[in-house]
Scaffold this motif. Structure first.
Motif, short mmCIF file in Angstrom:
data_model
loop_
_atom_site.label_atom_id
_atom_site.label_comp_id
_atom_site.label_asym_id
_atom_site.label_seq_id
_atom_site.Cartn_x
_atom_site.Cartn_y
_atom_site.Cartn_z
N THR A 75 -0.50 11.66 -12.23
CA THR A 75 0.66 10.75 -12.22
C THR A 75 1.05 10.44 -13.66
N TRP A 117 -5.45 2.34 3.20
CA TRP A 117 -5.17 1.03 3.81
C TRP A 117 -4.68 1.21 5.25
N ALA A 121 -3.45 7.68 -9.99
CA ALA A 121 -4.01 8.93 -9.49
C ALA A 121 -3.89 10.01 -10.55
N GLY A 126 -2.39 5.44 -5.50
CA GLY A 126 -3.18 5.40 -4.28
C GLY A 126 -4.61 4.93 -4.46
N ALA A 130 0.83 -1.20 0.00
CA ALA A 130 0.00 0.00 0.00
C ALA A 130 0.87 1.26 0.00
N ALA A 131 1.92 1.26 0.80
CA ALA A 131 2.82 2.41 0.85
C ALA A 131 3.52 2.63 -0.48
N THR A 139 -8.52 0.50 -0.29
CA THR A 139 -7.68 1.13 -1.31
C THR A 139 -6.31 1.38 -0.71
N ALA A 140 -5.33 1.54 -1.59
CA ALA A 140 -3.97 1.77 -1.11
C ALA A 140 -3.88 3.06 -0.30
N GLU A 141 -4.59 4.10 -0.74
CA GLU A 141 -4.49 5.38 -0.03
C GLU A 141 -5.18 5.35 1.33
N ARG A 153 1.08 4.16 -3.00
CA ARG A 153 0.88 5.59 -2.75
C ARG A 153 2.09 6.40 -3.25
N GLU A 154 3.27 5.89 -2.97
CA GLU A 154 4.50 6.59 -3.35
C GLU A 154 4.62 6.76 -4.86
#
Length: 436
Positions: A231, A210, A228, A185, A176-177, A206-208, A180-181
């Motif tokens: 991006t 989580w 996103a 996300g 998940a991190a 969702t990853a954002e 987002r990175e």
């Protein structure tokens, strides 16, 4: 001549049995019979615990690290009936591959599968696709078992479905991190634990957003990738945007990079030497061409060498090997390349000679330069060895007062050649002779 040393002994009756989270109850009769008849049972502690008491063989847990221990274990139980337990399908990121590779090394060109029997079970990927309704052939699979999470980056594309084989309970939060990175996300994440077993459980988010705590270590992650807004997309073909890289100006620019990778022609499983790595862009995009490609980037500047490693992680190819040192001395001991790219240091004494000598017949070499001195050197090698000598020129539209004009970048001279195969001997033509 002294005789060659004998290969380490191995069990003559070696069976690999795939087992799922449903344990003994989920095994077919043929797998149960093999386990019941085994004199030695080798596997992970979790897998061995799934077997009932009627499997009376000696139970041997795998040591850590596993791979170096395999030849010794096979030799220790030579002549006995041995069963090795594997999670799911042994030939899908499993122990089956390790065993076949070790046996092939011992066979020294013989039949590595002789005496080896593999009884597969549905893999966690098959279970996951069945639960999700995802066609297996359209689903990307990335394993993070014993591998860095950065490997996932090169699979992230908007709309793609990805299954992640987790390394443990903390993998979902780590993934998940990472999402987002890298601007993913909004990706929908589904956590599938203990697939096929009585304790099967699912969760999603969702990853954002989580925030689930670590759960069962036996899990698979299903990702519906969503990029996103804002991006930038990264192409699957060479020529990533220059700003995708961290660099100090030592970067093969986008359009020249695309032409250079085309000349290098990466193919699955091949190894590249990237000499004068700079920011590592050539090696990175070679590795992105196929997950089995390999590359070594040689850079004499320690600061740039560290930067190459960071770029490799950021762009999803952390397996890039970075060697800090000046070529040609830094090339000593490197594995034989299939292709060589020289992006800097062409005039170093002996560099071209060392690279040409290291290439096997059929190997490719590509060298770029912007200086007259190196251009003269490449012209000489073109005269001696053939290939292609081209000049690449790129101009960009820029403001000129209230108008627009062209700004020419420094032209790049590129030499590309293939090392010729050895000449085949001319066939002997039988001559007619007179009969007496």
């Amino acid at each position: 001549m002294s005789p060659a040393p004998a290969a380490p002994a191995a069990p003559e009756n070696l069976t690999v049995v795939g087992i799922g989270a449903d344990g003994w109850d989920g095994l077919p009769a043929v797998s149960r019979e093999a386990l019941g008849a085994a004199e030695v049972l080798i596997g992970g502690a979790r897998q061995l615990a799934l077997l009932p008491g009627e499997c009376a063989g000696e139970r041997v847990p795998w040591p850590s690290p596993l791979r170096p221990a395999v030849p010794g274990l096979l030799a220790a139980y030579a002549g006995r009936r041995v069963c090795v337990l594997a999670s799911g399908d042994p030939m899908f990121y499993g122990i089956g591959r390790t065993l076949t590779e070790v046996l092939a090394e011992q066979a020294a060109g013989g039949a590595p599968a002789a005496g080896l029997r593999i009884l597969p079970h549905p893999s966690s990927v098959s279970h996951a696709c069945a639960r999700l309704g995802w066609p297996l052939e359209d689903t990307e699979v990335v394993t993070l078992v014993g591998r860095p999470a950065a490997n996932l980056v090169r699979a992230l594309y908007d709309g793609r479905r990805v299954l992640v084989l987790s390394a443990g309970a903390r993998t979902p939060a780590e993934v998940a991190a990472l999402l987002r990175e890298h601007g993913f996300g909004p990706t929908r994440m589904r956590l599938l634990e203990q697939l096929g077993g009585p304790r099967e459980r699912t969760a999603e988010g969702t990853a954002e957003g989580w925030d689930l705590p670590p759960g069962d270590p036996l899990n698979v992650l299903a990702l519906d990738c969503r990029r996103a807004p804002g991006t930038p997309p990264l192409s699957t073909v060479p020529g990533l945007p220059d700003d995708a890289y961290e660099h100090d100006g030592q970067l093969t620019k986008r359009h020249v990079r695309a032409a250079t990778l085309a000349a290098l022609a990466p193919a699955p499983g091949e190894l590249l030497w990237d000499i004068g790595g700079g920011s590592g862009s050539i090696a990175v995009e070679w590795l992105r061409a196929h997950r089995s490609c390999r590359a070594v980037s040689v850079e004499r500047d320690p600061v740039r060498a560290e930067r190459i490693g960071r770029n490799a992680h950021t762009l999803g190819v952390p397996a890039l090997r970075v060697v800090t040192g000046a070529a040609p001395a830094a090339l000593d001991g490197l594995p034989t390349p299939d292709a060589v790219f020289i992006g800097g240091g062409l005039t170093a004494p002996g560099l071209l000679e060392a690279c040409w000598a290291a290439l096997p017949p059929g190997g490719r070499i590509v060298a770029n330069t912007v200086t007259l001195e190196s251009e003269a050197l490449l012209a000489d090698w073109y005269r001696r060895h053939g290939g292609e000598l081209v000049r690449l020129a790129v101009a960009r539209a820029v403001p000129v007062g209230g108008f627009t004009g062209w700004r020419q970048a420094m032209p790049v001279t590129q030499w590309a050649a293939v090392k010729p195969l050895p000449a085949s001997p001319s066939p002997t033509v039988p001559q007619e002779t007179e009969q007496p």
